[in-house]
Design a protein around this motif. Structure first.
Motif, PDB file in Angstrom:
ATOM      1  N   UNK A 194      50.111  57.913  25.125  1.00  0.00           N
ATOM      2  CA  UNK A 194      49.212  57.122  24.273  1.00  0.00           C
ATOM      3  C   UNK A 194      49.339  57.534  22.808  1.00  0.00           C
ATOM      4  N   UNK A 195      49.477  58.848  22.550  1.00  0.00           N
ATOM      5  CA  UNK A 195      49.643  59.293  21.166  1.00  0.00           C
ATOM      6  C   UNK A 195      50.964  58.804  20.584  1.00  0.00           C
ATOM      7  N   UNK A 196      52.023  58.870  21.402  1.00  0.00           N
ATOM      8  CA  UNK A 196      53.320  58.374  20.920  1.00  0.00           C
ATOM      9  C   UNK A 196      53.247  56.876  20.637  1.00  0.00           C
ATOM     10  N   UNK A 197      52.572  56.134  21.521  1.00  0.00           N
ATOM     11  CA  UNK A 197      52.440  54.693  21.318  1.00  0.00           C
ATOM     12  C   UNK A 197      51.643  54.395  20.045  1.00  0.00           C
ATOM     13  N   UNK A 198      50.559  55.162  19.818  1.00  0.00           N
ATOM     14  CA  UNK A 198      49.773  54.948  18.600  1.00  0.00           C
ATOM     15  C   UNK A 198      50.588  55.280  17.355  1.00  0.00           C
ATOM     16  N   UNK A 199      51.377  56.383  17.429  1.00  0.00           N
ATOM     17  CA  UNK A 199      52.207  56.740  16.276  1.00  0.00           C
ATOM     18  C   UNK A 199      53.264  55.670  16.005  1.00  0.00           C
ATOM     19  N   UNK A 200      53.832  55.129  17.081  1.00  0.00           N
ATOM     20  CA  UNK A 200      54.834  54.077  16.892  1.00  0.00           C
ATOM     21  C   UNK A 200      54.210  52.824  16.296  1.00  0.00           C
ATOM     22  N   UNK A 201      52.999  52.494  16.728  1.00  0.00           N
ATOM     23  CA  UNK A 201      52.335  51.319  16.159  1.00  0.00           C
ATOM     24  C   UNK A 201      52.053  51.515  14.675  1.00  0.00           C
ATOM     25  N   UNK A 202      51.598  52.725  14.309  1.00  0.00           N
ATOM     26  CA  UNK A 202      51.344  52.978  12.888  1.00  0.00           C
ATOM     27  C   UNK A 202      52.640  52.941  12.083  1.00  0.00           C
ATOM     28  N   UNK A 203      53.722  53.480  12.670  1.00  0.00           N
ATOM     29  CA  UNK A 203      55.006  53.419  11.975  1.00  0.00           C
ATOM     30  C   UNK A 203      55.520  51.990  11.877  1.00  0.00           C
ATOM     31  N   UNK A 204      55.275  51.202  12.918  1.00  0.00           N
ATOM     32  CA  UNK A 204      55.694  49.798  12.851  1.00  0.00           C
ATOM     33  C   UNK A 204      54.957  49.053  11.744  1.00  0.00           C
ATOM     34  N   UNK A 205      53.696  49.425  11.509  1.00  0.00           N
ATOM     35  CA  UNK A 205      52.958  48.790  10.413  1.00  0.00           C
ATOM     36  C   UNK A 205      53.486  49.222   9.052  1.00  0.00           C
ATOM     37  N   UNK A 206      53.999  50.457   8.945  1.00  0.00           N
ATOM     38  CA  UNK A 206      54.482  50.954   7.659  1.00  0.00           C
ATOM     39  C   UNK A 206      55.937  50.588   7.388  1.00  0.00           C
ATOM     40  N   UNK A 207      56.664  50.236   8.429  1.00  0.00           N
ATOM     41  CA  UNK A 207      58.083  49.936   8.235  1.00  0.00           C
ATOM     42  C   UNK A 207      58.322  48.792   7.245  1.00  0.00           C
ATOM     43  N   UNK A 208      57.561  47.676   7.286  1.00  0.00           N
ATOM     44  CA  UNK A 208      57.795  46.635   6.262  1.00  0.00           C
ATOM     45  C   UNK A 208      57.595  47.143   4.837  1.00  0.00           C
ATOM     46  N   UNK A 209      56.611  48.035   4.643  1.00  0.00           N
ATOM     47  CA  UNK A 209      56.412  48.588   3.298  1.00  0.00           C
ATOM     48  C   UNK A 209      57.600  49.430   2.865  1.00  0.00           C
ATOM     49  N   UNK A 210      58.108  50.264   3.800  1.00  0.00           N
ATOM     50  CA  UNK A 210      59.286  51.069   3.468  1.00  0.00           C
ATOM     51  C   UNK A 210      60.494  50.186   3.161  1.00  0.00           C
ATOM     52  N   UNK A 211      60.646  49.127   3.934  1.00  0.00           N
ATOM     53  CA  UNK A 211      61.775  48.223   3.688  1.00  0.00           C
ATOM     54  C   UNK A 211      61.646  47.549   2.328  1.00  0.00           C
ATOM     55  N   UNK A 212      60.430  47.101   1.991  1.00  0.00           N
ATOM     56  CA  UNK A 212      60.243  46.476   0.677  1.00  0.00           C
ATOM     57  C   UNK A 212      60.500  47.469  -0.451  1.00  0.00           C
ATOM     58  N   UNK A 213      60.030  48.719  -0.264  1.00  0.00           N
ATOM     59  CA  UNK A 213      60.276  49.726  -1.300  1.00  0.00           C
ATOM     60  C   UNK A 213      61.768  49.998  -1.449  1.00  0.00           C
ATOM     61  N   UNK A 214      62.477  50.071  -0.319  1.00  0.00           N
ATOM     62  CA  UNK A 214      63.921  50.309  -0.396  1.00  0.00           C
ATOM     63  C   UNK A 214      64.636  49.156  -1.098  1.00  0.00           C
ATOM     64  N   UNK A 215      64.188  47.919  -0.806  1.00  0.00           N
ATOM     65  CA  UNK A 215      64.806  46.758  -1.466  1.00  0.00           C
ATOM     66  C   UNK A 215      64.557  46.791  -2.969  1.00  0.00           C
TER      67      UNK A 215
END
Length: 364
Positions: free
Chosen positions: A243-264
């Motif tokens: 459950x902790x891994x799943x929650x961490x992955x969900x939070x990372x999935x929410x932050x991934x678009x921001x990281x991608x936009x920053x990289x672009x």
């Protein structure tokens, strides 16, 4: 599931064989260790059973005297010196049948919770001896279990003289028997049907037996509960980790678009900076080629954070620095170091280090 059951069914004979071999080996090799534990917790093969005659002497049961090889598991044969054999063991004494009087007494079923008191009240009128001169014990007759919900209960009461029991108890204490139980057995074997006197040592033995059995059963239950507890704890930890891994992955999935936009954005910024700065730096290099004397040899040209640093050789480093000041793209030209002595235009070149601020601007 059916495949697993079929596999277990096919492997069952082999498992049974291995378990049987293991149990036989365990009994053959560890019986010396297990037997004392059973004797400590259950006192098997440690009880002595004797019969008191009418003259006050003790003897072994007739069945034991006739056949010593076929004794009960809980009965020891009586040696000649019975005092030594009874010392340190729990001894059960059965009075002779001539010393015990048995009375059937009927009681109401509501009197069962206080049966001893009700029997004592009945004995006031039905006993041939006063209450202070007798010992008694009571049990419910077996036929009462088949009578169902009748209101009366028939009890079997055994009576003996208190003086007989006390004299027998004193003789046992004088012989060193501390744990003794005096009663009556109609079949001349254990267990006793009635108990008239239980010594303090016997009560302590019974209490210690109960405690030891409770501890043994508790230890056994604890050992049995360790494996399920460990299994369920591991399952719970696994579920918690998932459950902790799943929650961490969900939070990372929410932050991934921001990281991608920053990289672009950073990539576009670098590309734009490279596109704009390239012609500006080329203009600075053009000014270096145009304004520095032809006798100047550049060894290192480095641009860092708006500062241009030059290492080179020239016959007159000061002339080279003044010539570079005419460029509109550099300011604050400084001659940092000069290694050697410059004598003029015709002298040998010397090493110098020069720094200047660059004012980059887009070319028209």
């Amino acid at each position: 599931m059916s495949r697993i059951l079929n596999q277990l069914h096919s492997e069952w004979p082999r498992v049974r064989m291995f378990v049987g071999v293991g149990l036989r080996w365990w009994w053959a090799e560890l019986s010396w260790l297990v037997a004392p534990l059973f004797r400590r917790f259950w006192h098997h093969a440690e009880n002595v059973f004797l019969i008191a005659n009418t003259d006050g002497k003790l003897s072994a049961p007739v069945s034991v005297q006739e056949d010593r090889l076929k004794q009960s598991e809980n009965i020891l044969s009586l040696p000649v010196n019975w005092q030594k054999r009874c010392a340190g063991r729990q001894t059960f004494i059965s009075l002779d049948a001539e010393q015990v009087m048995r009375l059937p007494i009927t009681l109401p079923r509501t009197a069962l919770p206080s049966m001893k008191k009700a029997i004592k009240y009945k004995l006031i009128t039905e006993s041939p001896l006063p209450l202070d001169q007798l010992c008694f014990d009571v049990r419910i007759m077996p036929q009462n279990h088949a009578r169902g919900k009748q209101h009366d209960v028939v009890t079997d009461v055994a009576i003996c003289r208190r003086s007989t029991v006390e004299a027998l108890n004193k003789m046992l204490e004088a012989a060193g028997v501390s744990a003794s139980v005096i009663g009556f057995s109609s079949d001349a074997k254990l267990p006793l049907d009635f108990t008239f006197l239980t010594s303090r040592g016997a009560r302590e033995v019974h209490a210690s037996l109960r405690i030891n059995r409770f501890l043994a059963i508790s230890a056994f239950l604890i050992c049995l509960s360790v494996f399920p507890a460990t299994y369920f704890s591991a399952r719970w930890l696994t579920a918690q980790t998932h459950s902790e891994i799943h929650a961490a992955r969900e939070s990372q999935d929410d932050l991934m678009p921001l990281y991608e936009q920053r990289a672009i954005i950073q990539s576009a910024h670098h590309e734009l900076a490279n596109y704009i700065a390239a012609p500006r730096l080329s203009n600075v290099l053009n000014d270096l080629a145009n304004y520095l004397p032809r006798t100047t040899w550049l060894h290192v040209v480095r641009y860092e954070n708006g500062t241009l640093k030059i290492v080179g050789y020239a016959p007159a480093p000061t002339v080279a620095a003044r010539s570079l000041e005419r460029s509109s793209l550099v300011t604050e030209v400084k001659l940092d170091t000069v290694i050697g002595t410059a004598e003029g235009q015709g002298s040998a070149p010397v090493q110098f280090e020069l720094s200047a601020l660059v004012q980059l601007r887009a070319s028209p």
